[in-house]
Design a protein around this motif. Structure first.
Motif: not given
Length: 353
Positions: A215-224
């Protein structure tokens, strides 16, 4: 002494005067080119500075600027540190720094300098001051930012941009009027169901390598517009953004490790243009029914919040653009011509040597 006067004295007590050539040997040697910064005062921003900060730049981002609505949060949250740069009593620059990832990362937000003061090294001086203070307090190692145009930033202040592009995504912006939206309670695509997740369930995915890597191959999740590393220590910060999260059942109960399916989430804020909704997709899919179900559920969630607004959808090539546009068109929505067609997540390492 009035409360406002007392606050002013406290601000100046914690302020730093800038009246010299910025040395390349400061603690945060992230931006070390020499610039002669004009005389000024760097201090913490407060609620009473609202009007002055708003006057720095007005009507930016096509009426979708988050700062007018979010400013009270930026100056009162214990995880966000906001500062202004004053010259002769006039506020000419502002920047907020959101501390995430258990203190490891500083996220620059809301950065702006008055038009007549561009190119003078003011934002560089302001950011160096913020970084120095937060490195001393949190031992932060990285500075990150979300931007729509590296070229535009580089034109005025190339030394201000973190040097690594972590993620680049296309952005579609869909304006809407609630009265014109047709959102059925159910859809025809019963074979592609989605399930709502809590923030706790989302964070459980972070510690499951097979799922998080898919799901997060860039090892980040962006929220707002705030990037988070995949750390359970971020759970309270993520919860404070109040995201609405959906996961396709083909991810939840499908193959392990998964090779298809989506997680999506929406957050929103008020702005001059109504509300601005950020809809994020993670995973891979060219499956039209699946994308339609995600879009429909998110529209159901946000359509009652304001009579009109914009839905911003940053996405990569792991999701079919044609299917995404068709999914919105089923509800009478089409992308507008926007100057913000690309979004970058930039990050730089803070050198404290």
């Amino acid at each position: 002494m009035s409360r406002s006067t007392l606050l002013r004295h406290l601000c100046h007590a914690r302020a730093v005067r800038v009246n010299h050539r910025q040395p390349p040997g400061s603690l945060s040697r992230l931006y070390c080119s020499e610039v002669t910064t004009p005389p000024g005062l760097i201090r913490e921003a407060h609620r009473e500075d609202y009007t002055s900060v708003m006057q720095i730049s007005s009507d930016v981002y096509g009426g979708r600027d988050f700062l007018p609505c979010m400013y009270p949060v930026l100056v009162r949250s214990p995880d966000i540190h906001s500062y202004v740069f004053e010259m002769s009593g006039e506020v000419v620059a502002f920047e907020a720094a959101h501390v995430v990832d258990d203190g490891i990362t500083i996220v620059a937000r809301g950065s702006r300098v008055k038009q007549n003061y561009h190119g003078l090294g003011i934002l560089k001086s302001l950011r160096n001051h913020i970084v120095d203070r937060l490195v001393a307090r949190h031992a932060s190692k990285f500075i990150a930012m979300i931007t729509s145009s590296t070229a535009e930033l580089a034109k005025d202040s190339p030394s201000l941009i973190p040097n690594e592009v972590i993620l680049k995504r296309n952005v579609h912006v869909f304006p809407y009027q609630t009265s014109n939206l047709d959102i059925p309670e159910r859809d025809d695509f019963s074979a592609t169901t989605v399930t709502e997740l809590t923030v706790g369930q989302l964070c459980d995915v972070f510690v499951r390598p097979a799922f998080s890597q898919y799901l997060f191959p860039y090892e980040r999740i962006i929220i707002n517009a705030v990037p988070f590393r995949l750390m359970t220590a971020n759970s309270e910060l993520i919860q404070s953004e109040n995201p609405f999260i959906l996961m396709s059942d083909k991810v939840r109960v499908g193959r392990n490790p998964p090779n298809q399916g989506l997680v999506s989430m929406t957050t929103w804020y008020s702005c001059k243009a109504g509300i601005c909704v950020d809809l994020e997709f993670y995973g891979r899919s060219s499956n039209f029914p699946e994308i339609c179900n995600h879009v429909r559920r998110h529209l159901q969630h946000v359509h009652h919040l304001a009579p009109h607004g914009h839905i911003m959808v940053p996405h990569s090539y792991t999701i079919s653009t044609d299917a995404l546009l068709c999914a919105f068109s089923r509800h009478g929505l089409a992308p507008m011509d926007s100057p913000f067609k690309t979004q970058y997540l930039l990050e730089g390492r803070i050198d404290t040597a």
